[in-house]
Motif scaffolding. Sequence first.
Motif, PDB file in Angstrom:
ATOM      1  N   SER A   1       0.846  -1.195   0.000  1.00 34.44           N
ATOM      2  CA  SER A   1       0.000   0.000   0.000  1.00 34.44           C
ATOM      3  C   SER A   1       0.880   1.244   0.000  1.00 34.44           C
ATOM      4  CB  SER A   1      -0.914   0.019   1.226  1.00 34.44           C
ATOM      5  OG  SER A   1      -1.586   1.265   1.327  1.00 34.44           O
ATOM      6  N   PRO A   2       1.091   1.865  -1.165  1.00 34.88           N
ATOM      7  CA  PRO A   2       1.898   3.080  -1.213  1.00 34.88           C
ATOM      8  C   PRO A   2       1.364   4.179  -0.302  1.00 34.88           C
ATOM      9  CG  PRO A   2       1.546   2.223  -3.417  1.00 34.88           C
ATOM     10  CD  PRO A   2       0.653   1.436  -2.509  1.00 34.88           C
ATOM     11  N   ASP A   3       0.029   4.311  -0.233  1.00 33.35           N
ATOM     12  CA  ASP A   3      -0.568   5.349   0.611  1.00 33.35           C
ATOM     13  C   ASP A   3      -0.244   5.113   2.083  1.00 33.35           C
ATOM     14  OD1 ASP A   3      -1.656   6.599  -1.595  1.00 33.35           O
ATOM     15  OD2 ASP A   3      -3.660   5.730  -1.339  1.00 33.35           O
ATOM     16  N   ALA A   4      -0.382   3.859   2.529  1.00 34.02           N
ATOM     17  CA  ALA A   4      -0.119   3.547   3.940  1.00 34.02           C
ATOM     18  C   ALA A   4       1.357   3.716   4.280  1.00 34.02           C
ATOM     19  CB  ALA A   4      -0.579   2.118   4.256  1.00 34.02           C
ATOM     20  N   ALA A   5       2.247   3.261   3.397  1.00 31.74           N
ATOM     21  CA  ALA A   5       3.690   3.389   3.645  1.00 31.74           C
ATOM     22  C   ALA A   5       4.093   4.864   3.709  1.00 31.74           C
ATOM     23  CB  ALA A   5       4.475   2.671   2.553  1.00 31.74           C
ATOM     24  N   GLU A   6       3.556   5.660   2.795  1.00 33.88           N
ATOM     25  CA  GLU A   6       3.882   7.086   2.771  1.00 33.88           C
ATOM     26  C   GLU A   6       3.354   7.795   4.008  1.00 33.88           C
ATOM     27  OE1 GLU A   6       2.910  11.111   0.113  1.00 33.88           O
ATOM     28  OE2 GLU A   6       2.412   9.133  -0.676  1.00 33.88           O
ATOM     29  N   ALA A   7       2.113   7.496   4.406  1.00 30.70           N
ATOM     30  CA  ALA A   7       1.525   8.134   5.579  1.00 30.70           C
ATOM     31  C   ALA A   7       2.300   7.785   6.850  1.00 30.70           C
ATOM     32  CB  ALA A   7       0.056   7.730   5.721  1.00 30.70           C
ATOM     33  N   ALA A   8       2.713   6.520   6.959  1.00 31.89           N
ATOM     34  CA  ALA A   8       3.470   6.093   8.138  1.00 31.89           C
ATOM     35  C   ALA A   8       4.829   6.775   8.179  1.00 31.89           C
ATOM     36  CB  ALA A   8       3.630   4.578   8.134  1.00 31.89           C
ATOM     37  N   MET A   9       5.473   6.920   7.024  1.00 28.70           N
ATOM     38  CA  MET A   9       6.770   7.592   6.974  1.00 28.70           C
ATOM     39  C   MET A   9       6.620   9.067   7.318  1.00 28.70           C
ATOM     40  SD  MET A   9      10.042   7.185   6.463  1.00 28.70           S
ATOM     41  CE  MET A   9      10.356   5.748   5.409  1.00 28.70           C
ATOM     42  N   ARG A  10       5.556   9.690   6.848  1.00 28.12           N
ATOM     43  CA  ARG A  10       5.334  11.107   7.151  1.00 28.12           C
ATOM     44  C   ARG A  10       5.191  11.324   8.650  1.00 28.12           C
ATOM     45  NH1 ARG A  10       1.214  11.814   4.316  1.00 28.12           N
ATOM     46  NH2 ARG A  10       2.129  12.886   2.507  1.00 28.12           N
ATOM     47  N   LEU A  11       4.372  10.494   9.286  1.00 28.05           N
ATOM     48  CA  LEU A  11       4.181  10.609  10.737  1.00 28.05           C
ATOM     49  C   LEU A  11       5.507  10.440  11.465  1.00 28.05           C
ATOM     50  CD1 LEU A  11       2.241  10.712  13.209  1.00 28.05           C
ATOM     51  CD2 LEU A  11       2.121   8.212  13.053  1.00 28.05           C
ATOM     52  N   HIS A  12       6.298   9.476  11.028  1.00 26.74           N
ATOM     53  CA  HIS A  12       7.579   9.190  11.673  1.00 26.74           C
ATOM     54  C   HIS A  12       8.550  10.363  11.548  1.00 26.74           C
ATOM     55  CE1 HIS A  12      11.071   7.048  13.048  1.00 26.74           C
ATOM     56  NE2 HIS A  12      11.644   7.057  11.866  1.00 26.74           N
ATOM     57  N   LEU A  13       8.677  10.914  10.350  1.00 32.32           N
ATOM     58  CA  LEU A  13       9.657  11.977  10.125  1.00 32.32           C
ATOM     59  C   LEU A  13       9.249  13.298  10.773  1.00 32.32           C
ATOM     60  CD1 LEU A  13      10.706  11.305   6.412  1.00 32.32           C
ATOM     61  CD2 LEU A  13      11.895  10.655   8.508  1.00 32.32           C
ATOM     62  N   ARG A  14       7.984  13.438  11.124  1.00 32.38           N
ATOM     63  CA  ARG A  14       7.534  14.676  11.767  1.00 32.38           C
ATOM     64  C   ARG A  14       7.623  14.617  13.286  1.00 32.38           C
ATOM     65  NH1 ARG A  14       2.786  17.308   7.911  1.00 32.38           N
ATOM     66  NH2 ARG A  14       4.149  17.510   6.102  1.00 32.38           N
ATOM     67  N   GLU A  15       8.131  13.518  13.792  1.00 33.44           N
ATOM     68  CA  GLU A  15       8.340  13.385  15.235  1.00 33.44           C
ATOM     69  C   GLU A  15       9.263  14.475  15.754  1.00 33.44           C
ATOM     70  OE1 GLU A  15       7.482  11.905  18.786  1.00 33.44           O
ATOM     71  OE2 GLU A  15       6.787  10.842  16.992  1.00 33.44           O
ATOM     72  N   ILE A  16      10.218  14.868  14.934  1.00 35.39           N
ATOM     73  CA  ILE A  16      11.208  15.864  15.366  1.00 35.39           C
ATOM     74  C   ILE A  16      10.588  17.235  15.579  1.00 35.39           C
ATOM     75  CG2 ILE A  16      11.948  16.694  13.079  1.00 35.39           C
ATOM     76  CD1 ILE A  16      14.852  16.499  14.151  1.00 35.39           C
ATOM     77  N   LEU A  17       9.447  17.497  14.950  1.00 35.57           N
ATOM     78  CA  LEU A  17       8.774  18.782  15.125  1.00 35.57           C
ATOM     79  C   LEU A  17       8.304  18.951  16.567  1.00 35.57           C
ATOM     80  CD1 LEU A  17       6.608  18.938  11.860  1.00 35.57           C
ATOM     81  CD2 LEU A  17       8.805  20.047  12.296  1.00 35.57           C
ATOM     82  N   THR A  18       8.041  17.846  17.227  1.00 39.12           N
ATOM     83  CA  THR A  18       7.620  17.885  18.627  1.00 39.12           C
ATOM     84  C   THR A  18       8.818  17.960  19.564  1.00 39.12           C
ATOM     85  OG1 THR A  18       5.645  16.583  18.116  1.00 39.12           O
ATOM     86  CG2 THR A  18       6.336  16.654  20.420  1.00 39.12           C
ATOM     87  N   SER A  19       9.852  17.197  19.263  1.00 31.53           N
ATOM     88  CA  SER A  19      10.993  17.119  20.184  1.00 31.53           C
ATOM     89  C   SER A  19      11.925  18.329  20.093  1.00 31.53           C
ATOM     90  CB  SER A  19      11.795  15.843  19.920  1.00 31.53           C
ATOM     91  OG  SER A  19      12.307  15.813  18.611  1.00 31.53           O
ATOM     92  N   LEU A  20      12.045  18.948  18.915  1.00 30.46           N
ATOM     93  CA  LEU A  20      13.019  20.028  18.735  1.00 30.46           C
ATOM     94  C   LEU A  20      12.805  21.198  19.694  1.00 30.46           C
ATOM     95  CD1 LEU A  20      15.399  21.309  17.240  1.00 30.46           C
ATOM     96  CD2 LEU A  20      13.797  22.071  15.469  1.00 30.46           C
TER      97      LEU A  20
END
Length: 239
Positions: free
Chosen positions: A195-214
């Motif tokens: 599922s390209p949509d699911a893989a992309e959505a999961a990667m987006r959520l993961h890479l935006r984790e830094i927006l909270t921690s920074l």
Amino acid sequence: MLRRIEPDSTEPVARRVFRELRHAIVTMQFQPGQPLSEQEVAGQLGVSRQPVREAFIKLSESGLVVIRPQRGTFVVKISAKQVMDARFVREAVELAVARKAGEGLPARAVAELETNLKAQREAAKSTNPASFLDLDEAFHRTIALGVDCEYAWRVVEETKAQMDRVRYLSLPQATPLDRLIAQHEQIVEGIRARSPDAAEAAMRLHLREILTSLPELAQRFPDLFDSEPAPAEPIAESA
């Protein structure tokens, strides 16, 4: 303490020195603002000063050190702006990679990801964030190389040096390891389901984790960050 560079004819010494110094800076063995001596680094690594000089230049190009003529070489402080810039580039590249992986990743690469996840769970039980960071790096690299996107991964590697320092600082207090592992599992699930949509959505959520921690880390460790504020970045809803 830096690890000595053992003889190896398959890779240039300067490249290995660069990798060792980059790792030392990312894992805070060398603190932001700390001066670096060519002679001392060469002595610790067991190499001549020339490859150390070359590595300093490459580290400067990566934004990790600044070379000041007649004054010396210094580890730069973390730039929140550069972290955000790198995150933007990394997201653009890795979302495309994740989408391609969702269209079909070779079985051997999927098996590597599953093995990596098991190692992540074991590493999460220890108190060594550098070990987990290495596994995280291998996880993302496996996906990129698995879909024949080696150049895309090189672009990511070259832009994320500042991000890596923040990621190291965030483990495990600002960013719980269990959360990162769960996000990695969601990425693999999307890939397994083709599922390209699911893989992309999961990667987006993961890479935006830094927006909270920074912001939290910049407040907790003000001496490690420069005084330039990070630009505000709205978080768009996932499709």
